[in-house]
Design an enzyme around this catalytic site. Structure first.
Site, mmCIF file in Angstrom:
data_model
loop_
_atom_site.group_PDB
_atom_site.id
_atom_site.type_symbol
_atom_site.label_atom_id
_atom_site.label_comp_id
_atom_site.label_asym_id
_atom_site.label_seq_id
_atom_site.Cartn_x
_atom_site.Cartn_y
_atom_site.Cartn_z
ATOM 1 C CB SER A 238 12.514 -3.403 -19.921
ATOM 2 O OG SER A 238 11.063 -2.917 -20.105
ATOM 3 C CG ASP A 463 8.284 -9.302 -21.935
ATOM 4 O OD1 ASP A 463 7.702 -8.928 -21.368
ATOM 5 O OD2 ASP A 463 9.628 -9.425 -21.802
ATOM 6 C CG HIS A 491 9.578 -7.374 -18.602
ATOM 7 N ND1 HIS A 491 9.452 -7.218 -19.722
ATOM 8 C CD2 HIS A 491 9.992 -6.219 -17.798
ATOM 9 C CE1 HIS A 491 9.933 -6.005 -20.033
ATOM 10 N NE2 HIS A 491 10.187 -5.300 -18.946
#
Length: 523
Positions: A238, A463, A491
Site C-alpha cells: 500500500s 482492492d 488489500h
C-alpha cells in the site's frame, strides 16, 4: 456529509493516500508461539558497506548501531539527519527491528506495511511469520522500521489531552449542520483543519516539515548500508509501495529485489488519489452487498441496488439524527462511514460488517463505534495506542499539494459522487491539509527508475484502498516494472490469508534467486 471534525475535517477526503490507512489485515499472532531466531546468542555484527557518501553524511553511514535482543529479534536505534535535502541541522532517531533468517542467511528484506503511520517494528515483531513464507524467511532477515514521525522513531505529536483530540476526531456540530459543501460548511472544515495543523506544529515543532516520503526513502538507504547490504531488497504494501517507488526514484542503482504489493501510483494528485480510492471502496462495498444478500444474517432486503439505496439512506439519516450510544457519544455518519470502510479491506471482515450495519439499522451504535475506534487505535479509556493518525495526515500533507479553492472542492466532490454514489459522501470535502503550516515537499510525478533491477508490482482488481488501476500505472511507468494482476478481493495479495500460488510462486522465486517474471502475469 457535514464535515466538522474528525473524519469530517480529515479523513477520507483528505490526501491522495489515505486518511483511510493502507495496511494489511492480518490474523492475531499465536499467543503461545515460540519466538523465531536467537534469544541469548551474541548480538550480530552487521558491517556497514563503507560506501562513499556526500560530505557530512559519513557519520550516519558509518555509525555503530547498538543491537540488543528483543523477543527473538534484534532491536536497534539509528541516527539520521532531520533533513536529508537541506541545511537544517539536527538528528532524529529511527527504531529498527531485525527478525533473523531461520536458516542459512542470504541477506535482508526491508518491510513496510503501509499507512502512512503504520509501525514496521510492530508488524515484524508480531507477524514476521505471516509476512513472508517459510522458504523466504529461512534465508532472509526480515527488517522492520518505524518511519520517521511514527511510533518508536522520533515521533510526531499533535496533542497533550487525548480527550480533546478524540473530541476533534468524532465530535458533531452543535445545532443544524450547514448545507454540505456550502461556503459555510467548507469554512467550518477549514477552521477544523487549522486547529489540527496548529496543534501538530505546537507539539512537534519544525521537525513536522521533514517527515515526507522522500525523507523516509532516504532513511531506508541508510538502513540498507548499516546492515551491510549493497542493494535494498524490499517488500512494501500500500503506502509502502510509494516509499518503495520513491526509493527507486532516488536510488535506482541501489534497488535490489523489490516487490510493491497493492500499489500506489506516484504521479496522482491529491484529488486523483481520492477519486481512485472512492471508486475502489464503492466497488468493494458493492461486492460486499452482493455477497451479503446470499447470507442468512444479511440486514438488507431486496436487490443489490435497493441495498445500496438503503445504505445511503442510513448514512444520510445519521447526519440528520445521530444515534446516542451508552456512554453518551453520538454516532454520526462520519464514524459510521469509517466503520464500513474499515471492514472492506478483506472479505474475511464481511461478517463483522454485516453485524455492524444490522446494529445501526436497529438503532444501536456501539458496534460501529467499536470498529471506528479500533481502526484508529482508540483504547476503551479514550487514549490512543499509537500516533498513526497524526503521522497519516502529516505525511500526506507533505506528499501532495492540497486543494484549497472552495469551487474546486465542490467540482471535485461532484466527480467523486458520480464515481461513488453510495460511499462518496465520505470522500468529499476540504482536505485536512488545507491549513497545513508547510508546503508539500513532494510533487506527484511519474517514476521511471532507469537502471533499476526488476521491480514486481502487484495489483488486486477488487482492492478498495489502492485500486488496481494504480498498479497498472506504476508498473507501466517503471522502466523495469513487471505487473502481477490478481482477480481477488482484499488489500494486498502476496502471501495472503487465502494463498494464491500464481502470485506467491514468482515472488518467492524472485526473492530467492533474483529471477523475476519476464512478462506480466494475470492471476
Amino acid at each position: 456529509m457535514h464535515r466538522s471534525r474528525g473524519p469530517a475535517a480529515l479523513a477520507v477526503a483528505a490526501v491522495a493516500l489515505l486518511a483511510l490507512t493502507g495496511c494489511l489485515v492480518l490474523p492475531a499472532p499465536p499467543a503461545a508461539a515460540p519466538p523465531t531466531g536467537p534469544s541469548s546468542v551474541a548480538a550480530p555484527q552487521w558491517t556497514p558497506t563503507g560506501e562513499d557518501v556526500a560530505p557530512g553524511l559519513e557519520q550516519y553511514y558509518g555509525q555503530d548501531v547498538d543491537w540488543s535482543s528483543c523477543g527473538g529479534s534484534w532491536c536497534g536505534t539509528i541516527s539520521a539527519p532531520m533533513d536529508w535535502f537541506g541545511s537544517v541541522d539536527g538528528n532524529i532517531e529511527l527504531s529498527v527491528v531485525v527478525a533473523p533468517a531461520t536458516g542459512e542467511r542470504k541477506g535482508a528484506i526491508l518491510y513496510n506495511p503501509g499507512g502512512p503511520g503504520a509501525s514496521g517494528v510492530d508488524y515484524v515483531s508480531q507477524y514476521a511469520d505471516f509476512l513472508l513464507p517459510p522458504q523466504v524467511r529461512e534465508h532472509y532477515d526480515l527488517v522492520g522500521f518505524d518511519p520517521r514521525g511514527v511510533g518508536g522513531s522520533t515521533p510526531i505529536s499533535c496533542y497533550d489531552d487525548p480527550q480533546e483530540f478524540y473530541d476533534w476526531m468524532w465530535g458533531l456540530p452543535d445545532g443544524p449542520a450547514p448545507e454540505p459543501l456550502s461556503d459555510e460548511d467548507l469554512q467550518l472544515q477549514l477552521e477544523s483543519a487549522q486547529w489540527f495543523a496548529d496543534a501538530c506544529l505546537e507539539h512537534t515543532g519544525p521537525y513536522l516539515e521533514f517527515v515526507g516520503t522522500e525523507q523516509v526513502a532516504s532513511d531506508m538507504d541508510l538502513i540498507r548500508a548499516l546492515l551491510g547490504e549493497e542493494r535494498l531488497n524490499y517488500l512494501g504494501v500500500s503506502y509502502g509501495t510509494l516509499i518503495g517507488s520513491t526509493y527507486a526514484d532516488l536510488f535506482p542503482e541501489n534497488v535490489g529485489r523489490m516487490v510493491l504489493d497493492a500499489a500506489v501510483a506516484p504521479d496522482r494528485s491529491e484529488f486523483e488519489g481520492t477519486l481512485f480510492q472512492a471508486a475502489g471502496f464503492e466497488l468493494a462495498y458493492g461486492n460486499f452487498v452482493a455477497d451479503c444478500l446470499q447470507q442468512r444474517d444479511c440486514p438488507f432486503a431486496g436487490t443489490q441496488e435497493e441495498a445500496l439505496e438503503q445504505t445511503r439512506a442510513l448514512i444520510d439519516g445519521l447526519d440528520a439524527d445521530p444515534i446516542e450510544v451508552a456512554d453518551g457519544r453520538q454516532l454520526g455518519s462520519g464514524a459510521f462511514f469509517i466503520a464500513i470502510a474499515a471492514n472492506l479491506y478483506s472479505d474475511l471482515q464481511w461478517q463483522v460488517l454485516r453485524g455492524v450495519i444490522a446494529d445501526v439499522m436497529a438503532g444501536s451504535g456501539e458496534s460501529a463505534y467499536a470498529e471506528a475506534d479500533a481502526y484508529y487505535g482508540v483504547r476503551p479509556d479514550g487514549t490512543f495506542e499509537d500516533n498513526s493518525y497524526e503521522a497519516l495526515v502529516s505525511v500526506n500533507c507533505l506528499d501532495a499539494p492540497a486543494v484549497t479553492d472552495f469551487d474546486e472542492v465542490r467540482a471535485n466532490g461532484a466527480e467523486v459522487m458520480a464515481a461513488a454514489p453510495t460511499l462518496g459522501p465520505g470522500f468529499v470535502g476540504l482536505s485536512s491539509c488545507a491549513a497545513w503550516p508547510f508546503e508539500a515537499t513532494r510533487e506527484p510525478h511519474a517514476i521511471t527508475a532507469p537502471g533499476a533491477d526488476p521491480i514486481i508490482v502487484i495489483g488486486g482488481r477488487n482492492d478498495p484502498a489502492t485500486p488496481y488501476e494504480q498498479a497498472v500505472a506504476l508498473a507501466d511507468m517503471l522502466e523495469s516494472g513487471v505487473l502481477i494482476s490478481v482477480d481477488a478481493e482484499g488489500h494486498g495479495q502476496y502471501y495472503a490469508p487465502m494463498p494464491n500460488a500464481c502470485v506467491d510462486r514468482p515472488v518467492n522465486e524472485y526473492f530467492l534467486t533474483g529471477v523475476a517474471p519476464t512478462a506480466d502475469l494475470d492471476c
